[in-house]
Each structure stands twice: as C-alpha cells, then as structure tokens.
Design an enzyme around this catalytic site. Structure first.
Site, mmCIF file in Angstrom:
data_model
loop_
_atom_site.group_PDB
_atom_site.id
_atom_site.type_symbol
_atom_site.label_atom_id
_atom_site.label_comp_id
_atom_site.label_asym_id
_atom_site.label_seq_id
_atom_site.Cartn_x
_atom_site.Cartn_y
_atom_site.Cartn_z
ATOM 1 N N ASN A 131 16.110 -7.071 2.211
ATOM 2 C CA ASN A 131 15.586 -6.287 1.955
ATOM 3 C C ASN A 131 16.037 -5.273 0.405
ATOM 4 O O ASN A 131 17.206 -5.777 -0.023
ATOM 5 C CB ASN A 131 15.079 -5.081 2.298
ATOM 6 C CG ASN A 131 13.758 -4.693 2.336
ATOM 7 O OD1 ASN A 131 13.026 -5.512 1.866
ATOM 8 N ND2 ASN A 131 13.697 -3.044 1.941
ATOM 9 N N HIS A 178 0.842 -5.851 13.824
ATOM 10 C CA HIS A 178 -0.561 -5.080 13.004
ATOM 11 C C HIS A 178 -1.916 -5.873 12.952
ATOM 12 O O HIS A 178 -3.029 -5.213 12.289
ATOM 13 C CB HIS A 178 -0.514 -4.550 11.532
ATOM 14 C CG HIS A 178 1.130 -3.561 11.799
ATOM 15 N ND1 HIS A 178 2.052 -3.171 10.682
ATOM 16 C CD2 HIS A 178 1.574 -3.244 13.015
ATOM 17 C CE1 HIS A 178 2.723 -2.613 11.000
ATOM 18 N NE2 HIS A 178 2.495 -2.285 12.852
ATOM 19 N N GLN A 181 4.764 -7.658 9.889
ATOM 20 C CA GLN A 181 3.788 -6.479 9.786
ATOM 21 C C GLN A 181 2.441 -7.039 9.181
ATOM 22 O O GLN A 181 1.896 -5.872 8.624
ATOM 23 C CB GLN A 181 4.580 -5.810 9.143
ATOM 24 C CG GLN A 181 5.921 -5.292 10.553
ATOM 25 C CD GLN A 181 6.233 -4.179 9.563
ATOM 26 O OE1 GLN A 181 7.573 -4.028 8.829
ATOM 27 N NE2 GLN A 181 6.726 -2.389 10.155
ATOM 28 N N PHE A 199 0.465 -1.125 -0.107
ATOM 29 C CA PHE A 199 0.336 -0.429 0.155
ATOM 30 C C PHE A 199 0.924 1.393 0.313
ATOM 31 O O PHE A 199 0.084 2.204 -0.683
ATOM 32 C CB PHE A 199 -1.300 0.440 0.876
ATOM 33 C CG PHE A 199 -2.425 -1.224 1.363
ATOM 34 C CD1 PHE A 199 -2.343 -1.498 0.289
ATOM 35 C CD2 PHE A 199 -3.077 -1.054 2.058
ATOM 36 C CE1 PHE A 199 -3.140 -2.708 -0.079
ATOM 37 C CE2 PHE A 199 -3.943 -1.663 1.861
ATOM 38 C CZ PHE A 199 -4.060 -2.167 0.969
ATOM 39 N N CYS A 245 -16.651 -7.557 16.258
ATOM 40 C CA CYS A 245 -17.916 -6.983 17.321
ATOM 41 C C CYS A 245 -17.401 -5.926 18.666
ATOM 42 O O CYS A 245 -16.823 -6.519 19.479
ATOM 43 C CB CYS A 245 -19.284 -6.735 17.393
ATOM 44 S SG CYS A 245 -20.193 -5.493 18.601
HETATM 45 ZN ZN LIG Z 1 -22.113 -6.791 18.803
#
Ligand SMILES: [Zn+2]
Length: 269
Positions: free
Chosen positions: A221, A122, A102, A34, A130
């Site tokens: 990397n 992450h 990550q 991203f 919920c």
């Molecule tokens: Zn709930």
C-alpha cells in the site's frame, strides 16, 4: 532480496494464498477513491447516504440516486488495471486461492478472475434488486431510467423499493459473506493486502484474523496502515507495479526452474 522477489517467493511456496484488495487497486483503473481528499465524501456528507435514510425516506433515496447517477458512469467506463490482470494471471498459474475485495466495481471478474474466487465484502455496484419481491436489475437498466428523468426508481413488477447491491453506510454486511471471508482468511497461509489502508471495519479485521491463524501477512500500500507493525513484509509501492513484477517473476520460475521441483506449476499456455 527486494520486496517483490520476497513476495514472489511467498506466492511460490504458499498453498493457500489469499489477497485482500481495496480502493488503491481500483484508483489505478481511474475509479476515484471516495475517501481521498477531494473525493466524493469531501463534497457530499456521507451521513446523508446511510442505509437508514435510503430505506426510510423517498428524499433519502432521491439524494442517493442523484449521487449514484454521477458516480456509476465512472465505474462503468473503467477497465481492469495492472493489479486486476496480475491477479487473474496468478489464478491461471494456480497461485491464488481467493480474492476478498472491498471494491464494488466488478473489475476483478472483468479481468478474468472467476466469480467463485471473488468475495465482494461491500457488494457490487453493477447490480440492484427489489427489496420487496427480490427481482434483480442490472444497474445499467436503472441508469437508463435515471437518465430518462426518473428520480427514485421503483420496481416495475411490484412498485417495491429498488436498492443497489452495495453495502450502504450503516448497513450490516451480509452475514454469509462475512463468515465466508473470515473462513477464507483463517485458512490462508499467505494473506496479501493490496491497496487498502485498512481503516474500514469490519473488513479491516480480516488481515488480523489471518495473521492470528498463522498466515504470513504482507501489506502492499502506498500509505502506512494500522497493521504494518504486525506484517511480515510491507511494500510501500503501487500495487500494479508490484503485482505485475511478481507475476513476471513466477512465470520465469515456471519456465526455468532452478533445480527445485516445480512440477505443480501448470505449463504456460
Ligand atoms: Zn418488486
């Protein structure tokens, strides 16, 4: 000795080898980084997708889920890549103590690394819950709601706020996860960074913690990182090719020991 041979040697001798994986490991599986040029954050403003906006307003949640509806299918369609498979093989060889990641795609586990070996710094994009009653939801289920036209999912049990199991911008990492990651970093004798540019904090502090505590630090990397100067070994190649070669090297040693006592290695199955 090449970088790969040196790294295989380090894995061979380490008692508590820990790896730290970043976006570079998942881009090999087709999941876009991203943060890269042309990535999601070149087209969307990350400041809109903060934790505060998500929990603070219906509009913030609507925008989040609209973006997530387009990015989640990429994660769901991705398959474990060379690095994921190499790390699962290292675990089978008894050469991997833990994987701090990550990444939020769950591909380490799908490659066969046991859950308890993976610490997701992450969070995980394949789950949600919920915030009010705590009921967990599979992200697949929520995706079906989004596809059916729901713009802001709410909990069918209590009508509470459903949040993805990922750490959003501006959201603190779960304290327990960060403490455990620090503990594992400090107890490692070999700490290998794979495919992370080490620019997202606080996760990027972990290699420094490991180095301070005496671990040998290796960075694999494609791009330079801020910690290269303090690393014992830097390999600027793709993590998949490097780790695949490391595993092949370790398997050769396991099959044909060169005089040394390798009795701790399990027999290849
Ligand atoms: Zn709930």
């Amino acid at each position: 000795m090449t970088g790969v041979a040196r790294l295989a040697d380090l894995f061979d001798r380490a008692r508590r080898p820990v790896v730290f994986t970043g976006a570079g490991v998942s881009t090999e599986s087709g999941i876009p980084d991203f943060r890269s040029p042309g990535g999601v954050w070149a087209r969307f403003d990350p400041r809109e997708f903060t934790y505060r906006n998500f929990v603070g307003s219906v509009e913030g949640r609507r925008r989040y889920w609209a973006l997530s509806r387009t990015t989640y299918p990429l994660i769901r369609a991705a398959a474990p890549g060379l690095t994921h498979r190499a790390l699962a093989a290292l675990h089978e060889l008894g050469r991997l103590d833990g994987c701090l990641t990550q990444n939020i795609d769950g591909l380490h586990q799908r490659a066969g690394l046991p859950d308890e070996r993976v610490l997701e710094l992450h969070g995980n994009a394949t789950r949600a819950r919920c915030l009010d009653c705590g009921v967990p939801y599979a992200r697949d289920e929520i995706h079906a709601w989004l596809e059916a036209g729901v713009q802001v999912p709410s909990c069918p049990v209590c009508e509470g706020l459903i949040k993805p199991f990922t750490v959003l911008f501006g959201e603190a990492m779960p304290a327990g996860v960060m403490q455990e990651a620090e503990r594992r970093a400090r107890s490692a004798d070999l700490f290998v960074v794979l495919g992370s540019s080490l620019v997202v904090y606080p996760a990027a502090y972990l290699p420094a913690h490991a180095r301070h505590a005496g671990a040998t630090l290796v960075i694999v990397n494609l791009e330079p990182t801020p910690l290269d100067a303090r690393a014992d070994l830097v390999i600027r190649e793709s993590t998949g090719a490097v780790m695949d070669a490391v595993v092949a090297d370790l398997r050769r040693r396991a099959v044909a020991p060169e005089g040394a006592n390798r009795s701790w290695l399990p027999t290849p199955s």
